[in-house]
Design a protein around this motif. Structure first.
Motif, mmCIF file in Angstrom:
data_model
loop_
_atom_site.group_PDB
_atom_site.id
_atom_site.type_symbol
_atom_site.label_atom_id
_atom_site.label_comp_id
_atom_site.label_asym_id
_atom_site.label_seq_id
_atom_site.Cartn_x
_atom_site.Cartn_y
_atom_site.Cartn_z
ATOM 1 N N UNK A 1 16.220 -4.233 30.274
ATOM 2 C CA UNK A 1 15.029 -3.668 31.065
ATOM 3 C C UNK A 1 13.980 -4.190 31.707
ATOM 4 N N UNK A 2 13.406 -5.181 30.340
ATOM 5 C CA UNK A 2 12.089 -5.415 30.932
ATOM 6 C C UNK A 2 11.930 -6.494 32.071
ATOM 7 N N UNK A 3 12.946 -7.289 32.658
ATOM 8 C CA UNK A 3 13.221 -7.666 33.594
ATOM 9 C C UNK A 3 12.966 -6.674 34.867
ATOM 10 N N UNK A 4 12.553 -5.740 34.875
ATOM 11 C CA UNK A 4 12.768 -4.685 35.790
ATOM 12 C C UNK A 4 11.007 -4.449 35.865
ATOM 13 N N UNK A 5 10.039 -4.660 35.257
ATOM 14 C CA UNK A 5 8.516 -5.803 35.324
ATOM 15 C C UNK A 5 8.177 -6.039 36.046
ATOM 16 N N UNK A 6 9.554 -7.338 36.128
ATOM 17 C CA UNK A 6 8.642 -8.559 37.350
ATOM 18 C C UNK A 6 9.352 -8.060 38.828
ATOM 19 N N UNK A 7 10.317 -7.334 39.352
ATOM 20 C CA UNK A 7 10.623 -6.799 40.353
ATOM 21 C C UNK A 7 10.187 -6.267 41.392
ATOM 22 N N UNK A 8 10.127 -6.639 42.514
ATOM 23 C CA UNK A 8 9.928 -6.436 43.492
ATOM 24 C C UNK A 8 9.963 -4.894 43.947
#
Length: 354
Positions: free
Chosen positions: A347-354
């Motif tokens: 879930x952390x990578x959602x922080x960087x998704x456009x």
């Protein structure tokens, strides 16, 4: 012996950690460590060792600039996100000395470990237990020491004496290996060289971790580390011979064992390289189970960007008109978000998704 009344105070403030808990020889684990059934590793979901399609490849790094070797690394980074490297150039005795020093550190009297915890600047040395004990609903059966690879002056002032020389020797060899490996990974993303700017954005802040998983009376009920992906560029892990590392399979529901290989380093792609490669390289979830009879140790190097580095998809990756899937983020913001919550898969990578 019974569980201490104020468990967090015993673990964190008094710096006993889970090692102190294990030393009480409790017949059962405290309820704060018991994972819900759906969060435990189901043995039926472990992929058999003989699966060609989903086993972690072992790559010989002797001729690291050989195109076939580089293709093997590229293939592993894009498919499974994990691989093991042998003949990496770090002498076996350096690896063995490091492992011995990890045991020595965690076997120090608790007063000495408490002194390390209280008298070390957290940007150089950090001693902790679980992951984020104040943010987690269930604790992880792990203590860890983090040594930031900073100036020699700070290293000599603050890294614990019992492991300082061994850790520094290991990092000097590992630094050279990491640069070679990053050059290979970048080359496959059309980046010609690891210049100062790229170096800052990929390996500007490296952290050597000592993970300590004491033998557990009810190992099937607890988690050493819950499912998560790393927020590093890459992670370089030295395992001992106990085992217990599992990687999420391609179907999203199975788990692949990463068996200990003597002298090997386990490499995994972190979120930063997934972002920089626009998803070409895969930062895959992994987890650790603990042993009922033996203490397991592992030593990851988290190869991180500098805290103020801005990470985003590399322009070289977008040269053919590909649309970026990730926005530009300051690494310290990403780092702080990761540590503000319990492990929660990808879930952390959602922080960087456009």
């Amino acid at each position: 012996m019974s569980t201490p009344n104020n468990l967090i105070d015993f673990l964190v403030n008094q710096a006993n950690g889970v090692k102190g808990l294990a030393d009480l020889n409790l017949p059962t684990v405290p309820h704060q460590y018991i994972q819900p059934i759906q969060a435990r590793l189901d043995s039926c979901k472990i992929i058999p060792h003989d699966s060609e399609e989903q086993s972690i490849p072992i790559i010989d790094f002797t001729n690291w600039d050989d195109p076939d070797v580089q293709d093997s690394i590229f293939s592993a980074a894009t498919k499974l996100g994990f691989f093991q490297i042998v003949n990496h150039g770090i002498p076996i005795n350096v690896l063995d000395d490091l492992k011995a020093s990890v045991h020595k550190f965690f076997e120090l009297p608790v007063e000495e470990k408490k002194s390390v915890k209280e008298n070390s600047p957290p940007e150089v040395v950090r001693l902790a237990t679980s992951f984020s004990p104040h943010a987690e609903s269930v604790l992880e059966w792990k203590d860890y020491l983090q040594l930031v690879y900073t100036s020699e002056e700070k290293i000599h002032a603050y890294w614990p004496a019992v492991c300082k020389n061994q850790a520094l020797e290991y990092m000097k060899y590992a630094d050279a290996f990491i640069r070679k490996l990053l050059k290979v990974l970048l080359k496959k993303l059309n980046v010609k060289e690891l210049d100062k700017e790229r170096e800052y954005a990929l390996m500007g802040a490296m952290i050597l971790g000592f993970n300590y998983y004491p033998a557990c009376p009810e190992p099937e009920l607890v988690s050493g580390v819950g499912p998560h992906s790393d927020i590093s560029s890459i992670t370089v892990l030295l395992q001992d011979d106990i085992g217990g590392l599992y990687v999420r399979g391609k179907d999203g529901d199975s788990w692949i064992n990463v068996p200990p290989v003597n002298g090997a380093l386990v490499i995994n792609i972190g979120d930063v390289l997934q972002i920089m490669s626009n998803g070409r390289y895969k930062s895959i979830e992994h987890r650790v189970v603990v042993d009922g009879n033996k203490t397991r140790i592992s030593m990851p190097i988290f190869v991180n960007p500098a805290p103020d580095a801005v990470i985003g998809t590399l322009p070289e990756v977008l040269e053919n008109g590909e649309e970026p899937h990730y926005k530009q983020v300051v690494f310290s913001d990403y780092f702080n978000y990761f540590f503000s919550k319990a492990h929660d898969g990808k879930k952390t990578i959602e922080f960087a998704k456009i």
